[in-house]
Design a protein around this motif. Sequence first.
Motif, mmCIF file in Angstrom:
data_model
loop_
_atom_site.group_PDB
_atom_site.id
_atom_site.type_symbol
_atom_site.label_atom_id
_atom_site.label_comp_id
_atom_site.label_asym_id
_atom_site.label_seq_id
_atom_site.Cartn_x
_atom_site.Cartn_y
_atom_site.Cartn_z
ATOM 1 N N SER A 113 4.476 3.702 -14.849
ATOM 2 C CA SER A 113 4.488 4.215 -13.497
ATOM 3 C C SER A 113 2.707 3.217 -12.969
ATOM 4 O O SER A 113 2.956 2.791 -12.237
ATOM 5 C CB SER A 113 4.647 5.746 -13.563
ATOM 6 N N VAL A 114 2.207 3.723 -14.251
ATOM 7 C CA VAL A 114 1.236 3.372 -14.232
ATOM 8 C C VAL A 114 0.804 1.783 -14.133
ATOM 9 O O VAL A 114 0.566 1.214 -13.207
ATOM 10 C CB VAL A 114 0.296 3.065 -15.683
ATOM 11 N N ASN A 115 1.720 0.372 -15.136
ATOM 12 C CA ASN A 115 2.299 -0.632 -14.602
ATOM 13 C C ASN A 115 2.205 -1.168 -13.642
ATOM 14 O O ASN A 115 1.618 -2.333 -13.670
ATOM 15 C CB ASN A 115 2.660 -1.128 -16.136
ATOM 16 N N VAL A 143 -5.177 7.149 -19.462
ATOM 17 C CA VAL A 143 -5.728 7.585 -20.913
ATOM 18 C C VAL A 143 -6.580 8.768 -21.020
ATOM 19 O O VAL A 143 -6.106 9.876 -22.017
ATOM 20 C CB VAL A 143 -7.175 6.578 -21.133
ATOM 21 N N GLU A 144 -6.999 9.800 -19.398
ATOM 22 C CA GLU A 144 -7.450 11.278 -19.798
ATOM 23 C C GLU A 144 -5.907 12.087 -20.100
ATOM 24 O O GLU A 144 -5.868 13.229 -19.669
ATOM 25 C CB GLU A 144 -8.542 11.107 -18.762
ATOM 26 N N ASN A 145 -4.926 11.379 -19.006
ATOM 27 C CA ASN A 145 -3.870 11.980 -18.861
ATOM 28 C C ASN A 145 -4.373 13.168 -17.296
ATOM 29 O O ASN A 145 -3.380 14.651 -17.773
ATOM 30 C CB ASN A 145 -2.859 13.050 -19.499
ATOM 31 N N ASP A 146 -4.942 12.737 -16.560
ATOM 32 C CA ASP A 146 -5.571 14.297 -15.812
ATOM 33 C C ASP A 146 -5.387 13.583 -14.123
ATOM 34 O O ASP A 146 -5.868 12.566 -13.824
ATOM 35 C CB ASP A 146 -7.557 14.216 -16.260
ATOM 36 N N PRO A 147 -4.150 14.421 -13.558
ATOM 37 C CA PRO A 147 -4.008 13.737 -12.419
ATOM 38 C C PRO A 147 -5.056 14.094 -10.970
ATOM 39 O O PRO A 147 -5.046 13.547 -10.142
ATOM 40 C CB PRO A 147 -2.888 14.462 -12.400
ATOM 41 N N GLU A 148 -5.929 14.994 -11.534
ATOM 42 C CA GLU A 148 -7.297 15.148 -10.645
ATOM 43 C C GLU A 148 -7.914 13.845 -11.004
ATOM 44 O O GLU A 148 -8.984 13.080 -9.512
ATOM 45 C CB GLU A 148 -8.234 16.441 -11.314
ATOM 46 N N THR A 149 -7.774 13.124 -12.160
ATOM 47 C CA THR A 149 -9.030 11.758 -11.870
ATOM 48 C C THR A 149 -7.866 10.283 -11.062
ATOM 49 O O THR A 149 -8.650 9.647 -10.715
ATOM 50 C CB THR A 149 -8.958 11.134 -13.790
ATOM 51 N N LEU A 150 -7.522 10.592 -10.412
ATOM 52 C CA LEU A 150 -6.120 9.950 -9.370
ATOM 53 C C LEU A 150 -6.865 10.164 -8.164
ATOM 54 O O LEU A 150 -6.673 9.645 -7.484
ATOM 55 C CB LEU A 150 -4.604 10.198 -10.057
ATOM 56 N N VAL A 151 -7.607 11.100 -7.736
ATOM 57 C CA VAL A 151 -7.740 12.167 -6.215
ATOM 58 C C VAL A 151 -8.449 10.798 -6.074
ATOM 59 O O VAL A 151 -8.146 10.261 -4.606
ATOM 60 C CB VAL A 151 -8.098 12.884 -5.816
ATOM 61 N N LEU A 153 0.894 -0.977 0.097
ATOM 62 C CA LEU A 153 -0.102 0.043 0.246
ATOM 63 C C LEU A 153 1.129 1.136 0.208
ATOM 64 O O LEU A 153 0.794 2.196 -0.965
ATOM 65 C CB LEU A 153 -0.710 0.156 1.092
ATOM 66 N N GLU A 154 1.839 1.084 1.060
ATOM 67 C CA GLU A 154 2.984 2.016 0.995
ATOM 68 C C GLU A 154 3.416 2.578 -0.871
ATOM 69 O O GLU A 154 3.926 4.069 -0.564
ATOM 70 C CB GLU A 154 3.799 2.103 2.059
ATOM 71 N N GLY A 155 4.029 1.751 -1.431
ATOM 72 C CA GLY A 155 4.673 1.240 -2.866
ATOM 73 C C GLY A 155 3.524 1.854 -3.529
ATOM 74 O O GLY A 155 4.005 2.523 -4.487
ATOM 75 N N LEU A 156 2.206 1.726 -3.366
ATOM 76 C CA LEU A 156 1.122 2.097 -4.250
ATOM 77 C C LEU A 156 1.049 3.771 -4.816
ATOM 78 O O LEU A 156 1.082 4.213 -5.270
ATOM 79 C CB LEU A 156 0.038 1.606 -4.060
ATOM 80 N N LEU A 157 0.924 4.651 -3.096
ATOM 81 C CA LEU A 157 0.609 5.386 -2.194
ATOM 82 C C LEU A 157 2.384 6.371 -3.426
ATOM 83 O O LEU A 157 1.775 7.787 -4.117
ATOM 84 C CB LEU A 157 0.557 5.755 -1.348
ATOM 85 N N GLU A 188 4.294 5.932 -5.541
ATOM 86 C CA GLU A 188 3.527 5.247 -7.164
ATOM 87 C C GLU A 188 3.060 6.272 -7.645
ATOM 88 O O GLU A 188 3.237 6.647 -9.184
ATOM 89 C CB GLU A 188 4.193 3.700 -7.811
ATOM 90 N N LEU A 189 1.389 6.299 -7.077
ATOM 91 C CA LEU A 189 0.775 7.244 -7.558
ATOM 92 C C LEU A 189 0.985 8.457 -7.898
ATOM 93 O O LEU A 189 0.988 9.595 -8.376
ATOM 94 C CB LEU A 189 -0.796 6.877 -6.752
ATOM 95 N N GLY A 190 1.882 8.855 -7.195
ATOM 96 C CA GLY A 190 2.408 9.627 -6.655
ATOM 97 C C GLY A 190 3.325 10.854 -8.370
ATOM 98 O O GLY A 190 3.108 11.658 -8.597
ATOM 99 N N ARG A 191 3.959 9.407 -8.536
ATOM 100 C CA ARG A 191 4.842 9.554 -9.750
ATOM 101 C C ARG A 191 3.800 9.666 -10.879
ATOM 102 O O ARG A 191 4.823 10.511 -11.514
ATOM 103 C CB ARG A 191 5.707 8.137 -9.496
ATOM 104 N N VAL A 192 3.036 9.032 -11.117
ATOM 105 C CA VAL A 192 1.793 9.104 -12.202
ATOM 106 C C VAL A 192 1.849 10.259 -12.465
ATOM 107 O O VAL A 192 1.388 10.727 -13.407
ATOM 108 C CB VAL A 192 0.491 8.247 -11.914
ATOM 109 N N SER A 193 1.223 10.819 -11.265
ATOM 110 C CA SER A 193 0.470 12.441 -11.236
ATOM 111 C C SER A 193 1.474 13.770 -11.925
ATOM 112 O O SER A 193 1.461 14.019 -12.915
ATOM 113 C CB SER A 193 0.221 12.627 -9.691
ATOM 114 N N GLY A 194 2.916 13.612 -11.449
ATOM 115 C CA GLY A 194 4.289 14.512 -11.983
ATOM 116 C C GLY A 194 4.251 13.593 -12.807
ATOM 117 O O GLY A 194 4.402 15.069 -13.917
#
Length: 126
Positions: free
Chosen positions: A58-60, A101-109, A33-37, A39-45
């Motif tokens: 990163s998504v993969n 697909v949308e390349n939208d960091p807000e969709t990750l929230v 879970l920590e690693g996922l969080l 990596e999600l930060g990296r995806v957003s960046g």
Amino acid sequence: MLNEYDPFNAYQQTSLNSRLASANSHDMVRMLLEGLLEELGRVSGHMERKQYEAKGISVNKCLNILYGLDSMLDLENGGEVATNLHRLYDYCSRQLVAASVENDPETLVPVITVIMDIREGWSNLN
């Protein structure tokens, strides 16, 4: 030519391998879970910087972690908790793909919120 050996990365990998070797299943879920969080930060960046190849990698990684968490569930004997976690991991996977697909960091929230809530639940089990 640059040296591909990165001592800091090697240290991190050794540290991770040591923690994994001594982890019980509860600790392993928390680490995932920590690693996922992270990596999600990296995806957003990557999304914000329009680094599409890095975002895809990163998504993969995130999807692999989600599938790993889901595969650890005992849906036969885990009752409602396992079923709900399965649904949440599935939701997060679908939402992550949509965000990519949308390349939208807000969709990750919502994904980050769900994973943080799950992590908090796991932390409270100690």
